[in-house]
Design an enzyme around this catalytic site. Structure first.
Site, PDB file in Angstrom:
ATOM      1  CE  LYS A 119      -4.273  -1.978   2.076  1.00 13.02           C
ATOM      2  NZ  LYS A 119      -5.151  -1.742   3.200  1.00 13.02           N
ATOM      3  CB  ALA A 130      -5.479  -2.020   8.407  1.00 15.91           C
TER       4      ALA A 130
END
Length: 439
Positions: free
Chosen positions: A75, A149
């Site tokens: 990410k 996250a």
């Protein structure tokens, strides 16, 4: 049944020939449900692209894809490789959505933030009495984990005005001082991978730590597989509302697909698709007395639904090399129950199965979490004088009545649905299908 599908690592030539390509970029993706979700949204064909770190830059910059979702561990790299970044992506410094624009540039966004915000608000309205911004404002909330996250979760909670504390293995706030410092937390959000398939069920908190959070009013987990993670099972045992990460997964997928397809999806579509995925991915377990007809009913239901059928006694047979009844005769019931739990753990972590359990599965408390984590438990009942004892050593040695007295209350306690046998396995299966709304 929803089965994750890996790509076969297409060649550059195959990549170039593809006119429209959507997919998920990551390193290990065998557990992903994204292809099934995006098939429902229309962002297809959708492929799982497993790439090693050294291959990511070339794939992102030169691949022929049109839209990508990105998962761990890429990410941050996706964010760095983009030409243009959304405000949300810039805020978090990571991206889970990439879009190839008509001019060839790469646009990065973070729909994890939008997905979690939607799930959080929905959970608070359903379980805590109001919108997240209302019920969490100025309230202490703990977030387990400090990874990628966690950043999206912290941002969404901050937008609600919550007082967020991040718990990690090291640092000022950690698992050792969790209860001493944060017993007043009203909500806990797990962003760690602890409890994720296939190492499930598991929780980042011990039962003692969980009980020490005396002010807790709810639990949210970003892990979506299994449907009930270890920390969700802890919440259930404590009588607290909980939510695992499936609706976040669907929510972020909808927001990503909107950008892939230049369209919009109503919130109702998130609810509808979440319920569909939950139904298709959930297992159905048949429990009940030996000889009640669990195997026949489960096999009939698997045919009706087109889902894989598993008989746990047969699975034990494969694991042990002899039948369940012979294993009990040769090694004793305790040894059999241990092996049965090991096999149950293996299949309990999977999705979309129809499973016939052995009659004594309820005699080990641990087995409940193993099958409840990802499934619905159906109890079949039949008068004791109609139960066959052929090939069932415990029914013969201990007597059907004795087994029923021991196990009957446990069957009722474990069951999500209980039915009296209707006269045939096929009609039992049709009744279960109707009552559970399965398709």
């Amino acid at each position: 049944m929803i089965e994750p599908q890996k790509d076969t690592l297409p060649t550059d030539e195959e990549d170039c020939q593809a006119q429209v390509r959507f997919g998920l970029l990551g390193r290990t993706l065998g557990h992903s449900w994204s292809p099934a979700i995006h098939a429902q949204l229309g962002s297809t064909p959708y492929t799982l692209f497993e790439r090693e770190p050294e291959d990511v830059e070339a794939f992102v910059r030169k691949g022929s894809w049109q839209g990508l979702n990105v998962t761990i561990p890429y990410k941050r790299r996706a964010y760095e490789l983009a030409d243009v970044r959304s405000d949300r992506a810039q805020r978090l410094g990571v991206a889970n959505t990439l879009v190839r624009r008509p001019d060839g540039s790469v646009y990065a966004d973070n729909t994890d933030l939008a997905g979690f915000a939607w799930m959080l608000d929905s959970f608070c309205k359903r379980a805590l009495g109001g919108p997240a911004g209302q019920v969490l404002s100025e309230k202490p909330v703990i977030v387990l984990g400090s990874g990628g996250a966690s950043q999206a979760v912290q941002a969404a909670l901050g937008d609600c005005g919550a007082r967020v504390s991040v718990i990690s293995r090291k640092g000022e706030d950690n698992y050792q001082n969790l209860v001493d410092r944060h017993a007043d937390a009203v909500l806990v959000v797990n962003t760690t991978p602890v409890g994720m398939y296939p190492k499930c069920p598991a929780s980042p908190l011990t039962d003692e730590q969980f009980r020490g959070l005396a002010a807790l009013k709810g639990v949210v987990d970003v892990v979506y597989n299994p449907q009930r993670t270890g920390i969700c099972l802890q919440a259930e045992r404590a009588g607290l509302p909980y939510e695992s990460g499936l609706s976040m997964l669907v929510g972020q997928a909808c927001r990503s697909s909107e950008q892939f397809l230049d369209t919009t999806f109503a919130d109702e579509r998130i609810v509808e698709l979440t319920n569909l995925i939950r139904q298709k991915s959930g297992n159905v377990y048949f429990i009940g007395m030996p000889g009640v007809g669990k195997t026949s009913a489960a096999r009939s239901l698997s045919r009706l639904l087109g889902r894989p059928f598993i008989d746990l006694d047969d699975a034990v047979h494969v694991a042990a090399g002899i039948t369940a009844s012979d294993y009990i005769t040769q090694h004793g019931e305790d040894a059999f129950r241990k092996l049965e739990s090991e096999v149950t753990a293996q299949y309990g972590a999977k999705s979309g199965l129809i499973v016939a359990c052995g009659g004594g599965i309820v005699t080990r408390e641990r087995n409940y979490d193993l099958i409840h984590q990802n499934g619905t438990i159906v109890l079949l009942r039949r008068p004791l004088d109609q139960l066959s004892t052929k090939g069932r050593p415990l029914s013969k040695s201990r007597g059907v009545e004795s087994l029923a007295k021991e196990r009957g209350p446990l069957y009722e306690q474990w069951a999500d649905l209980a039915i009296d046998c209707t006269g045939s396995a096929a009609s039992d299966a049709r009744l279960v299908q109707s009552l559970l709304g399965l398709s």
